[in-house]
Enzyme design. Structure first.
Site, PDB file in Angstrom:
ATOM      1  N   GLU A 106      34.802  79.601   0.048  1.00  0.00           N
ATOM      2  CA  GLU A 106      34.262  78.902  -1.092  1.00  0.00           C
ATOM      3  C   GLU A 106      34.445  80.069  -2.101  1.00  0.00           C
ATOM      4  O   GLU A 106      34.544  79.754  -3.302  1.00  0.00           O
ATOM      5  CB  GLU A 106      32.838  78.624  -1.049  1.00  0.00           C
ATOM      6  CG  GLU A 106      32.235  78.005  -2.384  1.00  0.00           C
ATOM      7  CD  GLU A 106      31.244  79.062  -3.076  1.00  0.00           C
ATOM      8  OE1 GLU A 106      30.890  78.693  -4.061  1.00  0.00           O
ATOM      9  OE2 GLU A 106      31.421  80.078  -2.702  1.00  0.00           O
ATOM     10  N   GLU A 107      34.190  81.205  -1.813  1.00  0.00           N
ATOM     11  CA  GLU A 107      34.011  82.385  -2.622  1.00  0.00           C
ATOM     12  C   GLU A 107      35.525  82.570  -3.070  1.00  0.00           C
ATOM     13  O   GLU A 107      35.351  83.546  -4.134  1.00  0.00           O
ATOM     14  CB  GLU A 107      33.690  83.819  -1.999  1.00  0.00           C
ATOM     15  CG  GLU A 107      32.156  83.622  -1.265  1.00  0.00           C
ATOM     16  CD  GLU A 107      30.911  83.518  -2.448  1.00  0.00           C
ATOM     17  OE1 GLU A 107      31.577  83.749  -3.577  1.00  0.00           O
ATOM     18  OE2 GLU A 107      29.921  83.351  -2.114  1.00  0.00           O
TER      19      GLU A 107
END
EC number: 3.4.11.-
Length: 349
Positions: free
Chosen positions: A206-207
């Site tokens: 996600e990051e």
């Protein structure tokens, strides 16, 4: 007092990417109650309850954390790195780190010249990532190269500290707490025989661009989804509530309203909280979220998506702070939400 699952999520070293160690913790926990637990080629773990149910519901949280990536071993044997995710460089100075190698995690530290040796400009300038180095104690570049490879990931050393009033602090509350919430909610749902098929996804990467959520949402193809992540608590010094809203630790999970939130899903989350006496807060988002909800909402032909977030102080630091009560109430909210959905639930705005 954090339960064993939460302690394991927060105490297990991650790898700022695929997070295999964390995903094993998730598999071990969910295998006790889920009908199936699978890991896809991307590294997402998908735990399913009642796969033959009517409406498909996806609960998503990301297990990856921000970190660093080894780019070079310099002539003195120090590691030079690139950032994975959004770092405040000032936060990294003085941190204990782990370098994740093929043979295991190696301890290291990040620092800079002592203050006594800094010139006037250096004392007032935030260093850039290329100016930092990791010291693992090697005496030469050859010694470093024996144990560290280019591309190895680096993360802060895990920690968990219990503070006053049920607050806990540590590394990677973003978003291991979200993983705890969705998988705990899934366990609650499993005990009550839902009519829907409920999928809990611990997603990766996600990051660096919501990548795991893109692939898992495509594969599951849900009709409705809730993404769970952290959000900025604004009840500490220096944050303008006029700009960012009033979000308090311990005030309950935050239900997001805005372009990323399907109005029907938002209304059902609110009515569920009210009917079950679950404290919640509301925040507004005028643009697509910077979390997995943005990717899930536009997967395939679109998904009715909601956002539930956990108030978090000091995000993207090794001392993030959350309230256990917010986690518990978020899990209750998601479980009751899933149980309230049936084939007659209207999702069209």
């Amino acid at each position: 007092m954090p339960d064993a699952f939460l302690k394991n999520l927060l105490a297990t070293p991650g790898t700022s990417g695929f997070e295999q160690n964390i995903q094993q913790v998730v598999r071990d926990f969910t295998s006790e109650f889920a009908d199936s637990v699978e890991t896809d080629v991307h590294g997402n773990v998908v735990a399913t309850v009642n796969p033959s149910g009517g409406t498909k519901i996806l609960l998503d949280a990301h297990c990856d954390q921000i970190g660093l990536l080894v780019r070079h071993i310099d002539e003195q044997g120090f590691l030079r790195v690139s950032a994975v995710g959004g770092w405040d460089m000032q936060i990294l100075l003085g941190q204990k780190m782990l370098v994740h190698t093929k043979s295991g995690s190696i301890p290291g530290v990040i620092a800079r010249k002592p203050i006594h040796l800094l010139n006037d400009t250096e004392r007032t300038t935030v260093p850039k990532i290329q100016e930092l180095w990791i010291d693992i104690g090697s005496a030469s570049p050859e010694e470093t190269a024996e144990v560290v490879s280019i591309g190895d990931s680096v993360t802060p050393e895990p920690s968990l500290r219990e503070l006053r009033n049920g607050r806990i602090s540590g590394v990677a509350m973003d978003d291991r707490t979200g993983v705890w919430v969705i998988m705990t909610a899934l366990k609650m749902v499993a005990a009550r025989k839902p009519s829907s098929a409920v999928y809990g996804v611990s997603s990766v990467q996600e990051e660096i661009g919501l990548r795991g959520a893109q692939t898992s949402a495509y594969n599951v193809n849900p009709q409705v989804a809730i993404a769970v992540d952290v959000t900025h608590a604004t009840d500490c010094p220096g944050i303008d509530q006029n700009q960012f809203g009033k979000i308090s630790i311990g005030g309950g999970p935050v239900i997001v309203r805005g372009a990323n939130a399907n109005p029907r899903v938002f209304d059902l989350l609110i009515s569920t909280a009210e009917s079950h006496g679950i404290p919640v807060q509301i925040n507004a988002l005028a643009r697509p979220a910077s979390n997995d909800g943005a990717a899930i909402q536009v997967s395939r032909g679109g998904c009715a998506t909601g956002l539930v977030t956990i108030p978090n102080r000091y995000m993207h630091s090794p001392v993030e702070v959350v309230a256990e009560s917010d986690l518990e109430n978020a899990a209750r909210l998601l479980a009751e939400f899933c149980l309230a959905i049936d084939s007659d639930t209207t999702l069209i705005p």
